[in-house]
Design a protein around this motif. Structure first.
Motif, PDB file in Angstrom:
ATOM      1  N   LEU A 120       0.884  -1.038   0.041  1.00 51.94           N
ATOM      2  CA  LEU A 120       0.068   0.013  -0.114  1.00 51.94           C
ATOM      3  C   LEU A 120       0.780   1.408   0.147  1.00 51.94           C
ATOM      4  O   LEU A 120       1.513   1.420   0.921  1.00 51.94           O
ATOM      5  CB  LEU A 120      -0.772   0.105   1.277  1.00 51.94           C
ATOM      6  CG  LEU A 120      -2.106   1.053   1.290  1.00 51.94           C
ATOM      7  CD1 LEU A 120      -2.974   1.009   0.044  1.00 51.94           C
ATOM      8  CD2 LEU A 120      -2.787   1.083   2.755  1.00 51.94           C
ATOM      9  N   LEU A 121       0.991   2.198  -1.151  1.00 50.99           N
ATOM     10  CA  LEU A 121       1.605   3.169  -1.301  1.00 50.99           C
ATOM     11  C   LEU A 121       1.006   4.294  -1.524  1.00 50.99           C
ATOM     12  O   LEU A 121      -0.338   4.490  -1.872  1.00 50.99           O
ATOM     13  CB  LEU A 121       2.494   3.167  -2.562  1.00 50.99           C
ATOM     14  CG  LEU A 121       3.366   2.010  -2.772  1.00 50.99           C
ATOM     15  CD1 LEU A 121       3.892   2.007  -3.997  1.00 50.99           C
ATOM     16  CD2 LEU A 121       4.231   1.577  -1.648  1.00 50.99           C
ATOM     17  N   THR A 122       1.168   5.464  -0.663  1.00 55.33           N
ATOM     18  CA  THR A 122       0.262   6.666  -0.416  1.00 55.33           C
ATOM     19  C   THR A 122       1.086   7.642  -1.413  1.00 55.33           C
ATOM     20  O   THR A 122       2.049   7.860  -1.614  1.00 55.33           O
ATOM     21  CB  THR A 122       0.504   7.195   0.760  1.00 55.33           C
ATOM     22  OG1 THR A 122      -0.120   6.400   1.769  1.00 55.33           O
ATOM     23  CG2 THR A 122      -0.247   8.546   0.852  1.00 55.33           C
ATOM     24  N   LEU A 123       0.337   8.165  -2.367  1.00 53.49           N
ATOM     25  CA  LEU A 123       0.389   9.065  -3.652  1.00 53.49           C
ATOM     26  C   LEU A 123       0.550  10.440  -3.030  1.00 53.49           C
ATOM     27  O   LEU A 123      -0.403  10.913  -2.173  1.00 53.49           O
ATOM     28  CB  LEU A 123      -0.393   9.156  -4.749  1.00 53.49           C
ATOM     29  CG  LEU A 123       0.027   9.773  -6.039  1.00 53.49           C
ATOM     30  CD1 LEU A 123       1.394   9.679  -6.576  1.00 53.49           C
ATOM     31  CD2 LEU A 123      -1.256   9.882  -6.974  1.00 53.49           C
ATOM     32  N   HIS A 172      -2.669   3.647  -3.427  1.00 54.11           N
ATOM     33  CA  HIS A 172      -2.516   2.608  -4.660  1.00 54.11           C
ATOM     34  C   HIS A 172      -2.038   1.394  -4.059  1.00 54.11           C
ATOM     35  O   HIS A 172      -0.817   1.267  -3.206  1.00 54.11           O
ATOM     36  CB  HIS A 172      -1.625   3.113  -5.581  1.00 54.11           C
ATOM     37  CG  HIS A 172      -2.162   4.222  -6.289  1.00 54.11           C
ATOM     38  ND1 HIS A 172      -2.882   4.019  -7.467  1.00 54.11           N
ATOM     39  CD2 HIS A 172      -1.926   5.393  -6.363  1.00 54.11           C
ATOM     40  CE1 HIS A 172      -3.235   5.177  -7.900  1.00 54.11           C
ATOM     41  NE2 HIS A 172      -2.495   6.131  -7.197  1.00 54.11           N
ATOM     42  N   TRP A 173      -2.693   0.238  -4.102  1.00 51.95           N
ATOM     43  CA  TRP A 173      -2.068  -1.129  -4.151  1.00 51.95           C
ATOM     44  C   TRP A 173      -1.002  -1.374  -5.219  1.00 51.95           C
ATOM     45  O   TRP A 173      -1.430  -1.124  -6.318  1.00 51.95           O
ATOM     46  CB  TRP A 173      -2.972  -2.340  -3.904  1.00 51.95           C
ATOM     47  CG  TRP A 173      -3.640  -1.997  -2.578  1.00 51.95           C
ATOM     48  CD1 TRP A 173      -5.025  -1.626  -2.443  1.00 51.95           C
ATOM     49  CD2 TRP A 173      -3.082  -2.727  -1.493  1.00 51.95           C
ATOM     50  NE1 TRP A 173      -5.426  -1.601  -0.797  1.00 51.95           N
ATOM     51  CE2 TRP A 173      -4.304  -2.300  -0.356  1.00 51.95           C
ATOM     52  CE3 TRP A 173      -2.483  -3.341  -0.933  1.00 51.95           C
ATOM     53  CZ2 TRP A 173      -4.154  -2.701   1.001  1.00 51.95           C
ATOM     54  CZ3 TRP A 173      -1.965  -3.652   0.485  1.00 51.95           C
ATOM     55  CH2 TRP A 173      -3.088  -3.250   1.475  1.00 51.95           C
ATOM     56  N   ALA A 174       0.083  -1.912  -4.837  1.00 51.24           N
ATOM     57  CA  ALA A 174       1.029  -1.905  -5.837  1.00 51.24           C
ATOM     58  C   ALA A 174       2.002  -3.114  -5.575  1.00 51.24           C
ATOM     59  O   ALA A 174       2.207  -3.651  -4.550  1.00 51.24           O
ATOM     60  CB  ALA A 174       2.034  -0.653  -6.074  1.00 51.24           C
ATOM     61  N   GLU A 175       2.714  -3.699  -6.758  1.00 51.36           N
ATOM     62  CA  GLU A 175       3.792  -4.713  -6.507  1.00 51.36           C
ATOM     63  C   GLU A 175       5.205  -3.948  -6.778  1.00 51.36           C
ATOM     64  O   GLU A 175       5.324  -3.055  -7.633  1.00 51.36           O
ATOM     65  CB  GLU A 175       3.502  -5.627  -7.726  1.00 51.36           C
ATOM     66  CG  GLU A 175       4.681  -6.423  -7.805  1.00 51.36           C
ATOM     67  CD  GLU A 175       4.591  -7.605  -8.867  1.00 51.36           C
ATOM     68  OE1 GLU A 175       4.171  -8.706  -8.603  1.00 51.36           O
ATOM     69  OE2 GLU A 175       4.922  -7.228 -10.160  1.00 51.36           O
ATOM     70  N   HIS A 183      13.332   1.285  -8.321  1.00 54.00           N
ATOM     71  CA  HIS A 183      12.249   0.370  -8.195  1.00 54.00           C
ATOM     72  C   HIS A 183      11.339   0.690  -9.438  1.00 54.00           C
ATOM     73  O   HIS A 183      11.150   1.667 -10.228  1.00 54.00           O
ATOM     74  CB  HIS A 183      11.429   0.568  -6.992  1.00 54.00           C
ATOM     75  CG  HIS A 183      12.207   0.581  -5.851  1.00 54.00           C
ATOM     76  ND1 HIS A 183      12.563  -0.673  -4.885  1.00 54.00           N
ATOM     77  CD2 HIS A 183      12.700   1.603  -5.031  1.00 54.00           C
ATOM     78  CE1 HIS A 183      13.190  -0.419  -4.137  1.00 54.00           C
ATOM     79  NE2 HIS A 183      13.387   0.817  -3.763  1.00 54.00           N
ATOM     80  N   ARG A 184      10.491  -0.593  -9.704  1.00 55.01           N
ATOM     81  CA  ARG A 184       9.318  -0.345 -10.688  1.00 55.01           C
ATOM     82  C   ARG A 184       8.246  -0.689 -10.103  1.00 55.01           C
ATOM     83  O   ARG A 184       8.138  -2.038  -9.304  1.00 55.01           O
ATOM     84  CB  ARG A 184       9.617  -1.358 -11.873  1.00 55.01           C
ATOM     85  CG  ARG A 184       8.416  -1.195 -12.796  1.00 55.01           C
ATOM     86  CD  ARG A 184       8.355  -2.112 -13.846  1.00 55.01           C
ATOM     87  NE  ARG A 184       7.869  -3.439 -13.460  1.00 55.01           N
ATOM     88  CZ  ARG A 184       8.291  -4.583 -14.097  1.00 55.01           C
ATOM     89  NH1 ARG A 184       9.078  -4.606 -15.035  1.00 55.01           N
ATOM     90  NH2 ARG A 184       7.798  -5.711 -13.692  1.00 55.01           N
ATOM     91  N   ALA A 185       7.234   0.043  -9.774  1.00 55.24           N
ATOM     92  CA  ALA A 185       5.807  -0.327  -8.981  1.00 55.24           C
ATOM     93  C   ALA A 185       4.988  -0.471 -10.284  1.00 55.24           C
ATOM     94  O   ALA A 185       4.930   0.046 -11.163  1.00 55.24           O
ATOM     95  CB  ALA A 185       5.360   0.813  -8.199  1.00 55.24           C
ATOM     96  N   GLU A 203       5.456   4.866   1.610  1.00 56.91           N
ATOM     97  CA  GLU A 203       5.123   3.655   2.326  1.00 56.91           C
ATOM     98  C   GLU A 203       5.833   3.830   3.737  1.00 56.91           C
ATOM     99  O   GLU A 203       7.049   3.395   3.810  1.00 56.91           O
ATOM    100  CB  GLU A 203       5.673   2.512   1.684  1.00 56.91           C
ATOM    101  CG  GLU A 203       5.163   0.944   2.209  1.00 56.91           C
ATOM    102  CD  GLU A 203       5.854  -0.044   1.498  1.00 56.91           C
ATOM    103  OE1 GLU A 203       4.831  -1.051   1.534  1.00 56.91           O
ATOM    104  OE2 GLU A 203       7.202  -0.042   1.355  1.00 56.91           O
ATOM    105  N   GLY A 204       5.236   4.045   4.854  1.00 59.03           N
ATOM    106  CA  GLY A 204       5.630   4.255   6.289  1.00 59.03           C
ATOM    107  C   GLY A 204       6.725   5.554   6.090  1.00 59.03           C
ATOM    108  O   GLY A 204       6.413   6.475   5.504  1.00 59.03           O
TER     109      GLY A 204
END
Length: 112
Positions: free
Chosen positions: A9-12, A35-38, A59-61, A82-83
């Motif tokens: 879970l990433l916050t934009l 956004h939920w992401a890989e 990284h690549r999300a 993320e945190g």
């Protein structure tokens, strides 16, 4: 394309500028949504930035697709959080021809 595992879970966040009343300004960040992401690491570098040893990891999300004009679509002027971890957005591309996902290219750490 194999379906990505959207388990992070990433916050934009978008930059905001607040005038301080003395002719200057303070840069801040405003959350826009999540956004939920890989998230996959793509490279790592170590070097010197501003006379101090630093490192940067790219990284690549992969996340769900959003239209170009949607406020939920990330842009290169924004970042993910993320945190305590912060990921500067370097670019955004479509991940597949069906427009199911986006690839977001990120940098974590100092620019080297």
């Amino acid at each position: 394309m194999k379906s990505p595992l959207l388990n992070r879970l990433l916050t934009l966040e978008a930059p905001t500028r607040a005038e301080d009343g003395a002719g200057g300004a303070t840069l801040g960040w405003t959350p826009l949504g999540a956004h939920w992401a890989e998230l996959r690491s793509t490279s790592a570098r170590e070097g010197v930035a501003g006379g101090v040893e630093a490192s940067a990891v790219t990284h690549r999300a992969t996340l769900r697709w959003a239209p170009f004009d949607a406020p939920s679509r990330p842009t290169a002027q924004q970042r993910f959080r993320e945190g305590r971890r912060v990921f500067d957005i370097l670019g955004v591309t479509e991940a597949d021809p069906r427009n199911a996902h986006l690839h977001v290219w990120l940098r974590e750490g100092a620019p080297l």
